[in-house]
Design a protein around this motif. Sequence first.
Motif, mmCIF file in Angstrom:
data_model
loop_
_atom_site.group_PDB
_atom_site.id
_atom_site.type_symbol
_atom_site.label_atom_id
_atom_site.label_comp_id
_atom_site.label_asym_id
_atom_site.label_seq_id
_atom_site.Cartn_x
_atom_site.Cartn_y
_atom_site.Cartn_z
ATOM 1 N N MET A 8 -0.427 20.609 -7.546
ATOM 2 C CA MET A 8 0.794 20.066 -7.014
ATOM 3 C C MET A 8 1.064 18.706 -7.668
ATOM 4 O O MET A 8 0.205 17.842 -7.713
ATOM 5 N N ASP A 9 2.254 18.541 -8.151
ATOM 6 C CA ASP A 9 2.655 17.262 -8.727
ATOM 7 C C ASP A 9 3.012 16.291 -7.614
ATOM 8 O O ASP A 9 3.600 16.672 -6.611
ATOM 9 N N GLN A 10 2.635 15.046 -7.804
ATOM 10 C CA GLN A 10 2.978 14.002 -6.842
ATOM 11 C C GLN A 10 3.869 12.978 -7.508
ATOM 12 O O GLN A 10 3.903 12.854 -8.729
ATOM 13 N N TYR A 11 4.586 12.244 -6.683
ATOM 14 C CA TYR A 11 5.501 11.203 -7.141
ATOM 15 C C TYR A 11 4.675 9.959 -7.443
ATOM 16 O O TYR A 11 4.237 9.254 -6.543
ATOM 17 N N LEU A 12 4.430 9.694 -8.753
ATOM 18 C CA LEU A 12 3.536 8.620 -9.189
ATOM 19 C C LEU A 12 4.164 7.736 -10.278
ATOM 20 O O LEU A 12 3.570 7.515 -11.329
ATOM 21 N N PRO A 13 5.351 7.191 -10.043
ATOM 22 C CA PRO A 13 5.966 6.355 -11.093
ATOM 23 C C PRO A 13 5.186 5.054 -11.308
ATOM 24 O O PRO A 13 4.446 4.611 -10.441
ATOM 25 N N GLU A 14 5.350 4.461 -12.484
ATOM 26 C CA GLU A 14 4.718 3.171 -12.785
ATOM 27 C C GLU A 14 5.345 2.051 -11.954
ATOM 28 O O GLU A 14 4.667 1.150 -11.506
ATOM 29 N N LYS A 15 6.666 2.112 -11.802
ATOM 30 C CA LYS A 15 7.409 1.123 -11.013
ATOM 31 C C LYS A 15 8.438 1.873 -10.177
ATOM 32 O O LYS A 15 8.851 2.974 -10.514
ATOM 33 N N VAL A 16 8.841 1.225 -9.085
ATOM 34 C CA VAL A 16 9.847 1.833 -8.218
ATOM 35 C C VAL A 16 10.768 0.733 -7.685
ATOM 36 O O VAL A 16 10.330 -0.394 -7.464
ATOM 37 N N ASN A 17 12.042 1.069 -7.523
ATOM 38 C CA ASN A 17 13.026 0.130 -7.009
ATOM 39 C C ASN A 17 13.522 0.653 -5.671
ATOM 40 O O ASN A 17 14.054 1.755 -5.600
ATOM 41 N N ILE A 18 13.330 -0.144 -4.615
ATOM 42 C CA ILE A 18 13.790 0.229 -3.280
ATOM 43 C C ILE A 18 14.544 -0.951 -2.695
ATOM 44 O O ILE A 18 14.055 -2.084 -2.710
ATOM 45 N N ASN A 19 15.743 -0.658 -2.203
ATOM 46 C CA ASN A 19 16.595 -1.697 -1.605
ATOM 47 C C ASN A 19 16.770 -2.898 -2.536
ATOM 48 O O ASN A 19 16.763 -4.047 -2.091
ATOM 49 N N GLY A 20 16.867 -2.625 -3.824
ATOM 50 C CA GLY A 20 17.099 -3.676 -4.803
ATOM 51 C C GLY A 20 15.874 -4.515 -5.143
ATOM 52 O O GLY A 20 15.986 -5.512 -5.833
ATOM 53 N N GLU A 21 14.701 -4.092 -4.680
ATOM 54 C CA GLU A 21 13.468 -4.835 -4.968
ATOM 55 C C GLU A 21 12.532 -3.972 -5.805
ATOM 56 O O GLU A 21 12.440 -2.768 -5.613
ATOM 57 N N GLN A 22 11.854 -4.600 -6.750
ATOM 58 C CA GLN A 22 10.984 -3.914 -7.697
ATOM 59 C C GLN A 22 9.532 -3.929 -7.209
ATOM 60 O O GLN A 22 9.017 -4.975 -6.812
ATOM 61 N N PHE A 23 8.878 -2.776 -7.276
ATOM 62 C CA PHE A 23 7.483 -2.640 -6.884
ATOM 63 C C PHE A 23 6.681 -2.053 -8.045
ATOM 64 O O PHE A 23 7.194 -1.249 -8.815
ATOM 65 N N ARG A 24 5.397 -2.473 -8.135
ATOM 66 C CA ARG A 24 4.502 -1.961 -9.172
ATOM 67 C C ARG A 24 3.237 -1.411 -8.523
ATOM 68 O O ARG A 24 2.904 -1.748 -7.381
ATOM 69 N N ILE A 25 2.495 -0.598 -9.252
ATOM 70 C CA ILE A 25 1.276 0.025 -8.737
ATOM 71 C C ILE A 25 0.240 -1.031 -8.361
ATOM 72 O O ILE A 25 -0.006 -1.967 -9.117
ATOM 73 N N TYR A 26 -0.370 -0.829 -7.200
ATOM 74 C CA TYR A 26 -1.440 -1.701 -6.714
ATOM 75 C C TYR A 26 -2.744 -0.915 -6.570
ATOM 76 O O TYR A 26 -3.784 -1.369 -7.017
ATOM 77 N N LEU A 27 -2.681 0.260 -5.930
ATOM 78 C CA LEU A 27 -3.841 1.147 -5.807
ATOM 79 C C LEU A 27 -3.439 2.535 -6.294
ATOM 80 O O LEU A 27 -2.444 3.095 -5.828
ATOM 81 N N THR A 28 -4.203 3.071 -7.227
ATOM 82 C CA THR A 28 -3.864 4.368 -7.805
ATOM 83 C C THR A 28 -4.259 5.513 -6.880
ATOM 84 O O THR A 28 -5.081 5.357 -5.964
ATOM 85 N N GLN A 29 -3.708 6.653 -7.186
ATOM 86 C CA GLN A 29 -4.041 7.874 -6.457
ATOM 87 C C GLN A 29 -5.551 8.134 -6.489
ATOM 88 O O GLN A 29 -6.156 8.476 -5.474
ATOM 89 N N GLU A 30 -6.172 7.952 -7.646
ATOM 90 C CA GLU A 30 -7.608 8.195 -7.800
ATOM 91 C C GLU A 30 -8.437 7.232 -6.945
ATOM 92 O O GLU A 30 -9.400 7.637 -6.289
ATOM 93 N N GLU A 31 -8.066 5.952 -6.946
ATOM 94 C CA GLU A 31 -8.778 4.958 -6.129
ATOM 95 C C GLU A 31 -8.685 5.305 -4.642
ATOM 96 O O GLU A 31 -9.679 5.215 -3.906
ATOM 97 N N ILE A 32 -7.504 5.697 -4.214
ATOM 98 C CA ILE A 32 -7.301 6.049 -2.809
ATOM 99 C C ILE A 32 -8.143 7.260 -2.430
ATOM 100 O O ILE A 32 -8.852 7.244 -1.414
ATOM 101 N N GLN A 33 -8.099 8.310 -3.244
ATOM 102 C CA GLN A 33 -8.839 9.530 -2.900
ATOM 103 C C GLN A 33 -10.354 9.307 -2.912
ATOM 104 O O GLN A 33 -11.070 9.850 -2.062
#
Length: 184
Positions: A1-26
């Motif tokens: 299953m593919d997951q939504y894993l963009p490098e950066k994301v923009n929500i409500n006009g604010e930019q976010f970057r990766i802090y904890l990866t999928q692998e680290e979390i799992q």
Amino acid sequence: MDQYLPEKVNINGEQFRIYLTQEEIQQRLKALGDQISLDYKDKKPIFIGVLNGAFVFLSDLMRYVTIPCEVDFLKLSSYGDEKVSSGNVTDLKNIDANIKGRHVILVEDIVDTGLSMNYLFKKLKQFGPASLSAATLLHKTEATHHEVELKYVGFKIANLFVLGYGLDYAQEGRNLGQIYILEE
């Protein structure tokens, strides 16, 4: 299953970057699941997830638990659509399960001030569980103002605004497969 894993994301006009990866979390969830399975061997715990944020964490965590267990949910509000807590906790949904004499693991996506977790401990203790412990994916130790006892902590983080993996900003971003932080 593919997951939504963009490098950066923009929500409500604010930019976010990766802090904890999928692998680290799992990897961390597997370690938590192993520890819970050992700690609750022969006890059949019931996980109480705090909606909406904890549903992703709880779902994945339970897959790493190798003993019989149950699940229920409750829902609180202390944020609304804001980035900081209002300081007030409101019950939106209560648990359905009878937890009297049960081993309860309260599951939260993030603990920052500790207000909600403190409130929930007091509330659930009234139902007479055999034991009550807490698991959280993220703990903002610097932001904690209320005494909380967290037995299972995924990651201790600085006082950062985070989203993804169930955490939202104005109800957006919960479907991200990693944790993201607000870029300064």
